[in-house]
Design an enzyme around this catalytic site. Structure first.
Site, PDB file in Angstrom:
ATOM      1  N   GLY A  15       0.162  -1.229  -0.045  1.00 28.90           N
ATOM      2  CA  GLY A  15      -0.349   0.159   0.067  1.00 28.90           C
ATOM      3  C   GLY A  15       0.906   1.607  -0.203  1.00 28.90           C
ATOM      4  O   GLY A  15       1.743   1.452   0.339  1.00 28.90           O
ATOM      5  N   ARG A  76       1.276  -4.872  -5.222  1.00 31.44           N
ATOM      6  CA  ARG A  76       1.781  -5.889  -4.623  1.00 31.44           C
ATOM      7  C   ARG A  76       1.608  -7.590  -5.846  1.00 31.44           C
ATOM      8  O   ARG A  76       1.608  -7.529  -6.810  1.00 31.44           O
ATOM      9  CB  ARG A  76       0.123  -6.057  -4.569  1.00 31.44           C
ATOM     10  CG  ARG A  76       0.050  -5.555  -3.628  1.00 31.44           C
ATOM     11  CD  ARG A  76      -1.739  -5.690  -2.069  1.00 31.44           C
ATOM     12  NE  ARG A  76      -1.528  -4.661  -1.302  1.00 31.44           N
ATOM     13  CZ  ARG A  76      -2.070  -3.751  -1.518  1.00 31.44           C
ATOM     14  NH1 ARG A  76      -2.241  -2.910  -1.889  1.00 31.44           N
ATOM     15  NH2 ARG A  76      -2.011  -2.868   0.000  1.00 31.44           N
ATOM     16  N   ASP A 107       3.296  -4.116   6.752  1.00 29.58           N
ATOM     17  CA  ASP A 107       4.434  -5.122   7.321  1.00 29.58           C
ATOM     18  C   ASP A 107       4.039  -6.521   6.676  1.00 29.58           C
ATOM     19  O   ASP A 107       4.744  -7.636   6.432  1.00 29.58           O
ATOM     20  CB  ASP A 107       2.882  -6.435   8.683  1.00 29.58           C
ATOM     21  CG  ASP A 107       1.166  -5.799   8.174  1.00 29.58           C
ATOM     22  OD1 ASP A 107       0.876  -4.714   7.320  1.00 29.58           O
ATOM     23  OD2 ASP A 107       1.043  -7.141   8.489  1.00 29.58           O
ATOM     24  N   THR A 130       2.931   3.177   6.153  1.00 28.90           N
ATOM     25  CA  THR A 130       1.679   3.278   5.621  1.00 28.90           C
ATOM     26  C   THR A 130       0.356   4.452   6.270  1.00 28.90           C
ATOM     27  O   THR A 130       1.161   4.808   8.383  1.00 28.90           O
ATOM     28  CB  THR A 130       1.105   1.202   6.699  1.00 28.90           C
ATOM     29  OG1 THR A 130      -0.159   1.400   6.859  1.00 28.90           O
ATOM     30  CG2 THR A 130       1.903   1.211   7.474  1.00 28.90           C
ATOM     31  N   ASP A 132      -1.868   3.961   8.507  1.00 30.58           N
ATOM     32  CA  ASP A 132      -2.456   3.070   9.148  1.00 30.58           C
ATOM     33  C   ASP A 132      -1.822   3.257  10.694  1.00 30.58           C
ATOM     34  O   ASP A 132      -2.770   3.458  11.844  1.00 30.58           O
ATOM     35  CB  ASP A 132      -2.978   1.962   8.796  1.00 30.58           C
ATOM     36  CG  ASP A 132      -3.695   1.783   8.106  1.00 30.58           C
ATOM     37  OD1 ASP A 132      -5.283   2.497   7.196  1.00 30.58           O
ATOM     38  OD2 ASP A 132      -3.694   0.345   6.937  1.00 30.58           O
ATOM     39  N   ASP A 134      -0.205   1.086  12.385  1.00 26.05           N
ATOM     40  CA  ASP A 134      -0.350  -0.102  13.132  1.00 26.05           C
ATOM     41  C   ASP A 134       0.413  -0.992  12.871  1.00 26.05           C
ATOM     42  O   ASP A 134       0.060  -1.762  12.622  1.00 26.05           O
ATOM     43  CB  ASP A 134      -1.868  -0.755  12.391  1.00 26.05           C
ATOM     44  CG  ASP A 134      -1.982  -0.457  11.372  1.00 26.05           C
ATOM     45  OD1 ASP A 134      -1.241  -0.861  10.213  1.00 26.05           O
ATOM     46  OD2 ASP A 134      -2.887  -1.989  10.614  1.00 26.05           O
TER      47      ASP A 134
END
Ligand code: ADP
Length: 328
Positions: A15, A76, A107, A130, A132, A134
Site C-alpha cells: 500500500g 502487490r 507488514d 503506511t 494506518d 498499526d
C-alpha cells in the site's frame, strides 16, 4: 570503516503512503554519500522478479521530498509469494551485484523481506510506511501524519456545510483494521463520536446521545467512522441511524483515497529522512540488519522483521470517553 555492502537496492511495496518519496531520497543520497551504488527497483517485488532495476544518481531524487506517491511505483506481487519467484528475484540482484535491500512498505512487505533474507544472503532493512499506523515496534509510520491531516482538513470543511444546514454527517475515513486515523481526526475536529475496528461501540448509545442533543437543539453533529468499524463503513452506520432518527438530516461523506495522496507533512518528511539514513547505515555496517526501523519515544528502534507485524489492537476505551466528553 569496513563496508559490508557496496551496492544496495531500494523499493517501495504494498500500500502506498505519502512520504515514500522522502524515504527513497534519503536512502539514495545517504548511499551515494557513503560511496555506494544505489539501485531503484520498480513496482516493489514485481520489479525485482522482472529485472526492472536501474542505477540511481543523486539527481534521480531531486525535487521529490515534497511529492506524494512514489517515483519507484508500488505493487502487490503474487509471484513473490512463491519460491520460484523469489529465486528469480535473487538471481536478478546477483547479476547486478546488489548485496542489500531497503524495503519501504507495510507488514506484508516485511514478511516477504523476512522470507527472502532467510532464503538468500541478501540483508534487508524495512521502513514502516503506511497511513494506518498499526505496525508493531514503532510509534509512528511514514504517511500517517499526512493522511490524518488530510482527513482533518476535509472534516473541517464538512463541518462548515453541516453547520449551515444543521446536519448530521457520517464521515468515513480509511482504516480497515486500524482506527488511528478516525481517532486522531475525530478528536482534532471535535467529532461527537468515533467508530473504530478496535473497540465495540454501542450504536444505540450513540443514537440516544444524538437524540438527547437534538432535544437541546444541538443539530450539527459529526460521526467519524473507520471503514472497518464493527458496524461497517459510513453507509452501514447511516442505514441504522436513518431507521431510528427518521426526521434527522443525515448525510454520508466517504473521504477515500484522497487520504493516500498529497504532499507529505513536515513530520513524515523528517521521519522518512531519519529512517532512510539509518537504513543505509545498518546495511553499511552490518548492524541491525533484517530489522524494521521504527521510532519509539523519539529514538530509533530496531525490530526483527519477523516481529514487524500488524500491531495488537491497543486503542484504550479511555479515548472514546475523551471524544464524548469534549464533544458534549
Ligand atoms: P503491505 O506491505 O502494505 O502490508 P501487502 O500485504 O500487500 O502490503 O504486501 C506487499 C507484498 O509483499 C505482497 O504483494 C507480496 O509480494 C509480498 N509478501 C507479502 N506477504 C508475503 C509472504 N508471506 N511471502 C512472500 N512475500 C510476501
Amino acid at each position: 570503516m569496513e563496508k559490508k555492502v557496496s551496492k544496495i537496492g531500494v523499493l517501495t511495496s504494498g500500500g502506498d503512503a505519502p512520504g515514500m518519496n522522502a524515504a527513497i531520497r534519503a536512502v539514495v543520497r545517504t548511499g551515494i554519500y557513503y560511496g555506494l551504488e544505489v539501485y531503484g527497483i520498480v513496482r516493489g517485488y514485481a520489479g525485482m522478479i522482472e529485472n526492472d532495476i536501474f542505477q540511481m544518481e543523486s539527481r534521480s531524487v531531486a525535487n521529490i521530498i515534497q511529492r506524494g506517491g512514489t517515483i519507484l511505483k508500488t505493487a502487490r506481487c503474487k509471484d513473490f509469494l512463491e519460491p520460484e519467484g523469489r529465486k528469480r528475484a535473487y538471481e536478478n540482484l546477483k547479476k547486478l551485484g546488489i548485496e542489500g535491500l531497503v524495503i519501504i512498505g507495510g507488514d506484508g512487505s516485511f514478511k516477504g523481506a523476512q522470507i527472502f533474507s532467510n532464503e538468500f544472503d541478501i540483508p534487508c532493512v524495512g521502513l514502516p510506511c503506511t497511513i494506518d499506523k498499526d505496525i508493531a515496534g514503532t510509534d509512528f509510520t511514514i504517511g500517517f501524519d499526512t493522511a490524518v491531516n488530510t482527513a482533518v482538513q476535509a472534516i473541517d470543511k464538512i463541518r462548515d456545510t453541516a453547520d449551515a444546514h444543521d446536519r448530521l454527517f457520517i464521515i468515513e475515513v480509511m482504516g480497515r483494521d486500524s482506527g488511528y486515523i478516525a481517532l486522531h481526526s475525530g478528536i482534532a475536529t471535535g467529532a461527537e463520536n468515533i467508530m473504530i475496528p478496535e473497540l465495540k461501540t454501542d450504536i444505540y448509545e450513540i443514537i440516544n446521545t444524538l437524540q438527547e442533543k437534538e432535544k437541546r437543539k444541538k443539530l450539527v453533529n459529526l460521526l467519524v467512522v473507520a471503514e472497518g468499524s464493527e458496524l461497517g463503513g459510513a453507509n452501514e452506520v447511516a442505514k441504522v441511524l436513518k431507521s431510528k432518527m427518521t426526521h434527522a438530516d443525515i448525510k454520508v461523506c466517504i473521504l477515500g483515497h484522497i487520504q493516500r495522496g498529497g504532499a507529505p507533512s513536515c513530520m513524515d518528511r523528517v521521519l522518512a529522512s531519519r529512517m532512510g539514513y539509518a537504513a543505509v547505515e545498518s546495511l553499511l555496517t552490518g548492524t541491525n540488519i533484517n530489522t524494521m526501523i521504527g521510532l519509539v519515544n523519539n529514538q530509533l528502534n530496531y525490530t526483527p522483521l519477523d516481529q514487524a507485524v500488524k500491531a495488537e489492537r491497543t486503542i484504550d476505551f479511555e479515548w472514546l470517553k475523551v471524544v464524548k466528553i469534549l464533544a458534549s
